[in-house]
Design a protein around this motif. Structure first.
Motif, short mmCIF file in Angstrom:
data_model
loop_
_atom_site.label_atom_id
_atom_site.label_comp_id
_atom_site.label_asym_id
_atom_site.label_seq_id
_atom_site.Cartn_x
_atom_site.Cartn_y
_atom_site.Cartn_z
N ASP A 137 1.10 -1.23 -0.26
CA ASP A 137 0.06 -0.03 -0.07
C ASP A 137 0.62 1.47 -0.14
OD1 ASP A 137 -1.97 1.30 0.34
OD2 ASP A 137 -2.81 1.07 2.02
N PRO A 138 2.00 1.67 -1.07
CA PRO A 138 2.19 2.47 -1.57
C PRO A 138 1.65 3.86 -0.54
CG PRO A 138 2.61 0.98 -3.35
CD PRO A 138 1.34 1.13 -2.01
N ALA A 139 0.87 4.08 -1.00
CA ALA A 139 -0.18 5.59 -1.03
C ALA A 139 -0.19 5.96 0.56
CB ALA A 139 -1.53 5.40 -1.79
N LEU B 200 0.44 2.63 8.86
CA LEU B 200 1.03 2.26 8.62
C LEU B 200 1.89 1.96 10.03
CD1 LEU B 200 2.96 1.99 4.92
CD2 LEU B 200 0.85 1.04 5.17
N ARG B 201 2.26 1.95 10.53
CA ARG B 201 2.65 1.84 11.57
C ARG B 201 1.81 1.82 13.00
NH1 ARG B 201 8.10 3.89 13.49
NH2 ARG B 201 9.02 4.98 11.64
N SER B 202 0.89 2.55 12.77
CA SER B 202 -0.85 2.03 13.77
C SER B 202 -1.04 0.54 13.49
CB SER B 202 -1.92 3.15 13.53
OG SER B 202 -1.39 3.81 14.54
N PHE B 203 -0.74 -0.04 12.54
CA PHE B 203 -1.34 -0.87 11.39
C PHE B 203 -0.91 -2.20 12.38
CE2 PHE B 203 -1.40 -4.37 7.91
CZ PHE B 203 -2.76 -4.68 8.33
N LEU B 204 0.52 -1.52 11.82
CA LEU B 204 1.03 -2.74 12.36
C LEU B 204 1.35 -2.66 13.60
CD1 LEU B 204 4.64 -1.72 9.79
CD2 LEU B 204 3.30 -3.29 9.95
N ALA B 205 1.94 -2.48 14.66
CA ALA B 205 1.59 -2.00 15.86
C ALA B 205 0.58 -2.62 16.53
CB ALA B 205 1.34 -1.25 16.71
N ALA B 206 -0.87 -2.57 16.09
CA ALA B 206 -2.18 -3.33 16.27
C ALA B 206 -1.82 -5.02 16.54
CB ALA B 206 -3.15 -3.25 15.67
N PHE B 207 -0.52 -5.13 16.04
CA PHE B 207 -0.85 -6.62 15.44
C PHE B 207 0.68 -7.48 15.72
CE2 PHE B 207 -3.64 -5.67 11.84
CZ PHE B 207 -4.15 -6.79 12.34
N GLY B 208 1.37 -6.73 16.80
CA GLY B 208 2.53 -7.18 17.53
C GLY B 208 3.82 -6.38 16.98
N PHE B 209 3.51 -5.98 16.04
CA PHE B 209 5.34 -4.80 15.87
C PHE B 209 4.88 -3.42 15.90
CE2 PHE B 209 3.58 -8.45 12.21
CZ PHE B 209 5.06 -8.99 12.21
N GLY B 210 5.93 -3.13 17.69
CA GLY B 210 5.98 -2.59 17.80
C GLY B 210 7.38 -1.44 17.59
N GLU B 211 7.33 -0.46 17.80
CA GLU B 211 8.52 0.10 17.77
C GLU B 211 10.04 -0.35 17.52
OE1 GLU B 211 8.61 3.43 16.28
OE2 GLU B 211 6.48 3.29 15.78
N ASP B 212 10.29 -1.14 18.63
CA ASP B 212 11.63 -2.16 17.98
C ASP B 212 11.31 -3.23 17.04
OD1 ASP B 212 9.40 -3.51 19.00
OD2 ASP B 212 10.92 -4.96 20.84
N LEU B 213 10.23 -3.37 16.30
CA LEU B 213 10.53 -4.15 15.38
C LEU B 213 10.05 -4.08 13.87
CD1 LEU B 213 8.12 -7.01 17.01
CD2 LEU B 213 10.80 -7.48 16.64
N ILE B 214 9.65 -2.65 13.06
CA ILE B 214 9.49 -1.93 11.91
C ILE B 214 10.34 -2.00 11.65
CG2 ILE B 214 6.69 -1.18 13.00
CD1 ILE B 214 7.89 1.70 12.95
N LYS C 82 -3.98 -6.54 3.59
CA LYS C 82 -3.72 -5.43 2.85
C LYS C 82 -4.02 -5.47 1.68
CE LYS C 82 -2.61 -1.77 5.27
NZ LYS C 82 -3.41 -0.60 5.11
N GLU C 83 -3.39 -6.99 1.00
CA GLU C 83 -3.63 -6.88 -0.83
C GLU C 83 -5.51 -7.19 -0.73
OE1 GLU C 83 0.48 -8.76 -1.64
OE2 GLU C 83 -1.51 -10.26 -1.21
N GLY C 84 -6.72 -7.79 -0.22
CA GLY C 84 -8.03 -7.91 -0.60
C GLY C 84 -8.18 -8.21 -1.23
N HIS C 85 -7.78 -9.89 -1.17
CA HIS C 85 -8.11 -10.43 -2.03
C HIS C 85 -9.26 -11.69 -1.57
CE1 HIS C 85 -3.79 -11.39 -4.00
NE2 HIS C 85 -3.64 -11.17 -2.18
N ASN C 86 -10.12 -11.81 -2.98
CA ASN C 86 -11.17 -12.51 -2.43
C ASN C 86 -11.55 -13.79 -2.05
OD1 ASN C 86 -11.97 -13.66 -5.62
ND2 ASN C 86 -12.85 -10.91 -5.72
N THR C 87 -10.61 -14.78 -2.69
CA THR C 87 -10.06 -15.78 -2.74
C THR C 87 -8.71 -16.31 -1.91
OG1 THR C 87 -11.31 -16.46 -4.51
CG2 THR C 87 -10.19 -18.56 -4.32
N LEU C 88 -9.12 -16.88 -1.00
CA LEU C 88 -7.52 -17.85 -0.18
C LEU C 88 -7.12 -19.08 -0.50
CD1 LEU C 88 -7.98 -15.32 2.94
CD2 LEU C 88 -6.91 -14.36 1.21
#
Length: 673
Positions: free
Chosen positions: A443-445, A451-465, A487-493
């Motif tokens: 998601d370049p835009a 993105l930092r908030s998105f990663l933090a919600a999944f356990g990727f804090g400042e020490d990991l990003i 992020k990619e938003g696929h309809n079939t996984l």
């Protein structure tokens, strides 16, 4: 179970006398008390008291990084505590199976020989001594004959007490049980893969006569059949066991008690994982209520002291101050553990038909994986693929994804189908990117803060990003691969072992997300609870055998499949071996070709053939109409599932109809010859 915080001197009371596999302690419990252990940061163990009782199987659970493997090392006597003591009472023999491959990578010893040496050292020593005594009896002086006969009798009795004559049979059963094919038993240990060495080490650990088994993720690298074998083995195991596992189905069936390790504290629950899950939530609510009541009492007391410390009630205020100073303060309970919020939202919906596979077959060299596989996948379905290791499950997933070409057959993709794949090797994330850069590439835009908030919600804090992806642990890398799919938003996984690198909390979060996902899911998994909670249909691969087997498509979840399989096995076992119908009825013709049919019998079969041809034509028309209805834009998901189920039933009816048609034609041809 208590957590007192007392610090006691480190002490190990070693058992006296030789430790033999058949020995049993006079008091077979293994207590160790008030242990403390840390790595210079937050304590891993803080004032833990634990007593392991004989014959009890314990599940050890807790979040990743809580110290479960460290606790297992303490129990095994391999980690030195900073405080507390570990004590073995009596002659307690321990055996430990770890997550890393236990067999040496450089050994040229045969796999079966290495396992036998690890599992049966005492029995093999007895066997060698018996052979030496027998040789001495045959070639030694006559004067020593009586003494040798007496020694041989004693050795023989001990060898029989240890079931020494069943060593080979027990070894073969264990190696087959953990999923090591017989073709590998004679291979050098060094030639085995990491997973194969891990399974060999597990078999050796289970075969040894131990009072206490310490098992760290024993179901890793096992297929479903091997997991069931391990469950049965541990259920009948007479000794104690402490088991670390993320397999909730496995823990529910094996464990009798559950040890929960979190923030250095250990709590014992008297039940399996499902019981613990409910009881821990109730305990947390009770602890929070007790802490809140004490805090209210403290605030009221402090307010009384401030108001009356100077005045007519000074003595009362001073007394309350002393009481408050002596109060045993209740620690505030930790925040309730919450899972990650994996919100899977497709950018657009697919058409009604997602994938249609017809006549798929795949081989690698002379090894046939599968053949004649037909599969229709409609929007909103959740399909699980199960079977033994190496049967072709991942290959089938890659064929459906278009990554691998089938030898025969074809896969058609429906309208607006956007496939996303989760690879169990986690190759969908790049080692050269940082964690933040990996998500930015999707998601370049997006704003950097978003993105930092998105990663933090999944356990990727400042020490990991800003850390390279290549340096992440398996669990962190697995979560990052899932974030890419979000992020990619696929309809079939297409998911290949999506829970392999996830702890229980993350698995439950992913389950919730997939249950709420409006798209289509096809998954390969050995996590039986995961399969049972999510899938509508199963593609079941049979055990490897001669030729190219055709996987079976089963309508239902994992528990439904187990019931069906057990019913079929019971029916097959109860049927007399010599029961053979002399003349099969018209609806169940056999594959045999009788000769010499009379004219009336031949005419009757021609009539049957005409009837079955009409039935085949009607079934094919019904299937075509169902496929057309599923492709319609106004067809609901519920209706599509009903139609898909009917199409699967039609396929079975067509297969049976064609079988009858071929059998009756064969009978007529036999008559004409």
């Amino acid at each position: 179970m208590c957590c007192t915080g007392r610090v006691l001197p480190w002490r190990v009371r070693a058992p006296r006398g030789p430790q033999r596999p058949g020995d049993r302690p006079s008091c077979r419990c293994s207590p160790w008390a008030s242990a403390r252990f840390d790595y210079g940061r937050e304590p891993i163990l803080a004032g833990v008291d634990l007593t392991l009782q004989p014959g009890v199987r314990y599940a050890l659970v807790g979040p990743n990084g809580a110290g479960k493997t460290t606790l297992l090392a303490v129990l095994a006597g391999e980690a030195v505590l900073q405080g507390g003591r570990r004590q073995l009472t009596g002659r307690v023999l321990l055996r430990c199976a770890r997550r890393d491959p236990g067999a040496p990578t450089t050994s040229r010893v045969r796999c079966a020989t290495w396992c036998a040496k690890v599992a049966f050292p005492y029995e093999l020593a007895l066997q060698a001594e018996l052979e030496r005594v027998a040789d001495a009896l045959a070639h030694g002086p006559a004067a020593e004959h009586d003494a040798l006969v007496t020694r041989q009798g004693r050795l023989q009795a001990e060898f029989e007490r240890l079931d020494g004559y069943t060593l080979d049979a027990r070894l073969a059963a264990a190696l087959a049980g953990v999923g090591l094919p017989q073709a590998l038993w004679d291979n050098p240990v060094a030639s085995l893969s990491g997973g194969e060495r891990r399974r060999a080490a597990l078999a050796a650990t289970l075969l040894g006569r131990a009072d206490l088994l310490l098992l760290d993720e024993p179901t890793n690298h096992l297929d479903l059949t091997s997991c069931e074998w391990l469950e049965n083995h541990l259920t009948s195991w007479p000794g104690a066991a402490v088991i670390i596992s993320h397999d909730r189905w496995f823990l529910d069936r094996v464990a009798r008690r559950t040890l929960h390790l979190e923030r250095g504290r250990l709590v014992d629950y008297g039940g399996n994982y499902t019981y613990f899950h409910a009881a821990s939530e109730e305990r947390r609510r009770q602890d929070l209520a007790a802490w809140q009541r004490q805090q209210d009492h403290i605030r009221q007391t402090e307010a009384f002291i401030r108001k009356n410390i100077e005045g007519q009630k000074t003595k009362q205020a001073q007394a309350r101050r002393k009481q408050l100073a002596k109060l045993d303060r209740v620690d505030r309970p930790g925040a309730e553990p919450t899972g990650y919020n994996f919100l899977l939202r497709p950018v657009r919906d697919s058409g009604g038909t997602v994938l249609q596979a017809e006549g798929l077959a795949k081989s690698f060299g002379a090894r046939a994986l599968f053949a004649d596989l037909d599969l229709l996948v409609v929007r909103g379905e959740r399909i699980g693929i199960i079977g033994p290791n190496g049967c072709g499950k991942t290959t089938l997933l890659h064929i459906l994804a278009g990554r691998v070409a089938p030898d025969r057959g074809q896969v058609s993709r429906g309208h607006n189908v956007d496939l996303g794949i989760y690879d169990q090797n986690l190759a969908t994330v790049s080692d050269h990117n940082t964690v933040l850069g990996e998500i930015q590439s999707v998601d370049p835009a997006a704003q950097l803060g978003e993105l930092r908030s998105f990663l933090a919600a999944f356990g990727f804090g400042e020490d990991l990003i800003d850390r390279p992806v290549g340096s992440l642990s398996g669990g962190e890398r697995g979560r990052l691969a899932l974030l890419r799919l979000i992020k990619e938003g696929h309809n079939t996984l297409l998911l290949d072992e999506p829970t392999n690198h996830l702890d229980i909390q993350s698995r439950e979060s992913l389950e919730a997300a997939l249950a709420d996902f409006s798209g289509t899911v096809i998954m390969v998994s050995h996590d039986r609870r995961f399969l049972d909670d999510l899938v509508d249909r199963l593609v079941v691969f049979p055990s490897p055998g001669a030729g190219a087997p055709s996987p079976r498509v089963f309508l239902g979840n994992y528990a439904d499949w187990i019931r069906k399989r057990d019913e079929e096995d019971e029916a097959a076992a109860s049927a007399p071996a010599d029961r053979r119908p002399a003349a099969p009825p018209p609806d169940t013709p056999s594959g045999t070709v009788p000769t010499g049919l009379s004219k009336n019998e031949a005419a009757r079969r021609r009539a049957w053939i005409a009837d079955v041809e009409a039935a085949i034509e009607a079934l094919e028309s019904e299937k075509a109409a169902a496929l057309d209805e599923m492709s319609a834009a106004d067809c609901t998901n519920l209706r599509r599932r009903e139609l898909a189920s009917r199409c699967a039933a039609i396929e079975d009816e067509l297969a049976e109809a064609f079988r009858r048609w071929e059998a009756w034609h064969a009978e007529l041809e036999g008559t004409s010859d």
